[in-house]
Enzyme design. Structure first.
Site, PDB file in Angstrom:
ATOM      1  N   HIS A 497       0.847  -1.204   0.000  1.00 52.03           N
ATOM      2  CA  HIS A 497       0.000   0.000   0.000  1.00 52.03           C
ATOM      3  C   HIS A 497       0.879   1.250   0.000  1.00 52.03           C
ATOM      4  CE1 HIS A 497      -3.280   2.701   1.657  1.00 52.03           C
ATOM      5  NE2 HIS A 497      -2.208   3.302   2.155  1.00 52.03           N
ATOM      6  N   GLU A 498       1.900   1.274   0.870  1.00 52.98           N
ATOM      7  CA  GLU A 498       2.777   2.449   0.936  1.00 52.98           C
ATOM      8  C   GLU A 498       3.604   2.590  -0.342  1.00 52.98           C
ATOM      9  OE1 GLU A 498       2.056   4.504   3.045  1.00 52.98           O
ATOM     10  OE2 GLU A 498       0.986   3.280   4.492  1.00 52.98           O
ATOM     11  N   HIS A 501       1.604   4.313  -2.957  1.00 56.16           N
ATOM     12  CA  HIS A 501       1.454   5.765  -2.845  1.00 56.16           C
ATOM     13  C   HIS A 501       2.451   6.516  -3.737  1.00 56.16           C
ATOM     14  CE1 HIS A 501      -1.756   6.541  -0.109  1.00 56.16           C
ATOM     15  NE2 HIS A 501      -1.245   5.843   0.879  1.00 56.16           N
ATOM     16  N   GLU A 557      -5.817   7.097  -1.142  1.00 50.60           N
ATOM     17  CA  GLU A 557      -5.741   5.923  -0.269  1.00 50.60           C
ATOM     18  C   GLU A 557      -6.407   4.714  -0.911  1.00 50.60           C
ATOM     19  OE1 GLU A 557      -3.966   5.701   2.356  1.00 50.60           O
ATOM     20  OE2 GLU A 557      -3.429   7.817   2.521  1.00 50.60           O
ATOM     21  N   ASP A 561      -4.721   1.210  -1.574  1.00 48.68           N
ATOM     22  CA  ASP A 561      -5.290  -0.059  -1.085  1.00 48.68           C
ATOM     23  C   ASP A 561      -5.361  -1.093  -2.197  1.00 48.68           C
ATOM     24  OD1 ASP A 561      -5.655   0.633   1.558  1.00 48.68           O
ATOM     25  OD2 ASP A 561      -7.775   1.160   1.334  1.00 48.68           O
TER      26      ASP A 561
END
Length: 648
Positions: A497-498, A501, A557, A561
């Site tokens: 997930h990070e 980003h 976000e 996800d």
């Protein structure tokens, strides 16, 4: 709006359905029993996968701090840790705080009462700024987003009374919250020593001023666009915008030893109308706003009577039923002010080498999975693909706790009381921040928002790095007792997930060094925006309780996800893992139980979608989910293939 057929209700909004199947509602199938038996602690706004760990971490650290102040434990050899223990000791000493009462706050507010005109404010503004009084103008030195090796000066809008600028748009809720705030602060000012009439005048004027500020301040949705915050002005053009406030003199005194050649404005609308906010006509309301905001910000560091008087607004905004205990507040104060030092202590004592090694291996595995997915991407042109892979390969990884802290902690000296110490800490940090202008950025530092004892993870687009504090490496996210598939559904998906980003609607505008730079071809970026817009449409307007999901506010976000879960599934498949276990733990980490007040606040303020939606919708977009649970068109979790979003 996307049509969903998910069955069984929404967790804490309706009665949890313990008989629902994963085919109809993955989130409830995994979490209904937990939702049914779990109670929200009276001093917490909600409970969930993150907060359950957080409660245990804080309990352990409070016990340690209590042992330190009672000489039951020897102080560790960590630089400046004695300041942590001393601050906690001051915070937990309510007898002394009660004896001091409101005297120091009353003395500081007297400085604001002595301002009778904008001329007086101009004369005192520099000292008020340095001593952390709430001015309607905010300056901060931070990385230059187009040259991230050095620091630049940013001009920002002040924080509002309500949680977000968008909060004012919900008129009924705004009126309810402002009424609570008004009554609270009239009481607080009277406890500080203001008479009833003056208290009423100041609070009413402060609220009126805040209402005038609100249309000029960006909402959370607007703030999600980081690049829109980059609006540089030459020093001459910046100061010439101010008519009555003497900005040239103000900046000249603050940065007397540094050259200010330009100022980056983060809020153009606020800057454009600055003279409608700071002028002689508005001075009385501005002064009251400064008084009320400062009293609200500092009352909690004094007596128990003031703590209780200053609580109703937090209760109304977050739905908290009880004021936290003195020990809990003492810990929060210590962690908020000296959190990085607390984090180093936590990391060294509670984060094992085996866990770090395991997570490092998983992190670099996730990066390699992402690399493979980028190489096999079917909608990027080769030029853009190479740039994306270059950015991925430049990604820095921070795990556990930092090996280096800011020099500001060496400069901090505590005062004779808790209130005095808080003032000194914040003033020292503000003055230290000023000295960083035009200096080279130290990329080894983690930053105050990611101390090792918090349960969180983050991607910093300006550094192109991902950070995983030590405390998150616990069940349900990670455990040596979990299967590898469960860990992929937990910490593996969070790691990815990070990474995602770096390629979300914001991160995609930054290059491998963290500079704002367009590294996309025109056609690729148009395609990416088309896919991101599909993600917006997927979430936008979903009704959950009395609130609706804002697809634009949560798109970054949601993209992360989807990318994170996709990469975790790919890694699990490569290892011939159990996808049922992966998806179940994915749903488990997003479990949350909350009341209507905090849900409304998060709908306005939070860039994340509700946990129920995060768990279900990302899974619905993956073909592997349908295969793992044999989901068909007749099941609640079925989403038409045309509506399933696939980006990374």
């Amino acid at each position: 709006m996307t049509k969903f057929n998910i069955r069984g209700g929404i967790g804490d909004i309706t009665a949890p359905n313990t008989k629902v199947s994963p085919q109809d509602n993955l989130y409830l199938a995994v979490n209904s029993s937990w939702l049914k038996k779990t109670k929200i602690p009276a001093d917490q706004p909600y409970i969930g996968g993150f907060t359950e760990i957080d409660i245990n971490v804080k309990q352990q650290l409070r016990k340690d701090f209590t042992d330190f102040i009672n000489d039951k434990k020897t102080l560790p050899k960590i630089a400046n840790f004695n300041k942590v223990v001393s601050l906690y000791k001051q915070a937990v000493d309510m007898k002394t705080r009660n004896n001091i009462g409101a005297k120091p706050l009353k003395a500081d507010l007297h400085r604001l009462l002595e301002l009778h005109s904008l001329t007086d404010l101009n004369a005192q503004a520099v000292q008020l700024f340095k001593q952390d009084f709430r001015l309607p103008i905010v300056f901060e030195v931070d990385q230059d987003l187009k040259d991230t090796d050095k620091n630049a000066l940013y001009f920002e809008a002040p924080k509002l009374i309500l949680p977000d600028a968008s909060s004012y748009q919900n008129k009924d809720n705004a009126e309810r919250l402002l009424n609570v705030f008004t009554q609270q602060m009239k009481h607080v000012l009277q406890l500080i020593g203001f008479n009833k009439k003056d208290s009423e005048i100041h609070v009413d004027q402060a609220v009126a001023f805040d209402q005038e500020l609100a249309p000029l301040v960006k909402s959370q949705e607007e703030n999600n666009d980081f690049t829109a915050m980059y609006n540089p002005y030459s020093f001459k053009d910046f100061v010439s915008q101010f008519r009555e406030f003497e900005m040239k003199s103000f900046l000249g005194q603050i940065f007397a030893e540094q050259e200010v050649d330009r100022v980056i404005v983060t809020e153009p609308r606020f800057f454009k109308y600055i003279n409608e906010i700071i002028n002689s006509t508005h001075f009385a309301k501005l002064k009251s706003w400064m008084i009320v905001k400062y009293a609200y910000s500092y009352a909690n560091y004094l007596s128990q009577e003031l703590r209780e008087a200053n609580f109703p607004y937090s209760q109304a905004v977050y739905g908290i039923q009880e004021l936290s205990s003195i020990a809990k507040q003492a810990y929060e104060i210590t962690a908020n002010e000296l959190g990085e030092i607390v984090g180093v202590y936590y990391g060294k004592n509670y984060f094992g080498d085996e866990a770090k090694k395991d997570v490092e291996q998983m992190t670099y595995h996730m990066i390699s999975v992402y690399n493979e997915r980028l190489e096999n991407n079917d909608w990027l042109t080769e030029t853009t693909k190479k740039e994306a892979i270059k950015k991925l390969n430049a990604l820095k990884v921070k795990i556990g706790y930092p090996t280096k802290l800011s020099e500001v902690y060496d400069q901090i000296n505590l005062g004779d009381s808790l209130y005095d110490s808080i003032c000194k800490i914040r003033q020292t940090k503000k003055l230290f921040n000023i000295t960083k202008l035009n200096q080279k950025v130290d990329r080894q530092l983690w930053g105050e928002d990611m101390p090792a004892m918090i349960i969180n993870a983050g991607y910093a687009p300006n550094n192109n790095d991902i950070t995983f504090p030590a405390a998150i490496f616990q069940a349900p996210f990670y455990s040596s007792k979990n299967t590898s598939s469960e860990n992929y559904g937990g910490i593996g998906a969070v790691i990815a997930h990070e990474i995602s980003h770096a390629f979300d609607p914001n991160g995609s505008k930054f290059d491998e060094k963290g500079n704002i730079r367009n590294w996309w071809s025109k056609e690729d970026f148009e395609k990416f925006n088309e896919l991101a817009q599909a993600e917006v449409k997927l979430f936008d307007g979903i009704q959950i309780g009395a609130t609706k999901v804002n697809g634009h506010q949560t798109v970054g976000e949601n993209v992360a996800d989807l990318g994170g879960l996709t990469a975790a599934v790919k890694a699990c498949v490569e290892e011939k893992g159990n996808l049922t276990e992966l998806f179940e733990n994915w749903a488990r980490i997003w479990r949350r139980k909350m009341g209507p007040e905090i849900r409304q606040t998060l709908a306005e303020l939070d860039p994340h979608a509700p946990g129920e939606m995060r768990a279900n919708i990302a899974a619905q977009c993956l073909d592997e989910f349908y295969e793992a649970f044999n989901v068909t068109e007749n099941d609640g979790m079925w989403l038409d293939p045309k509506q399933r979003v696939k980006i990374w």
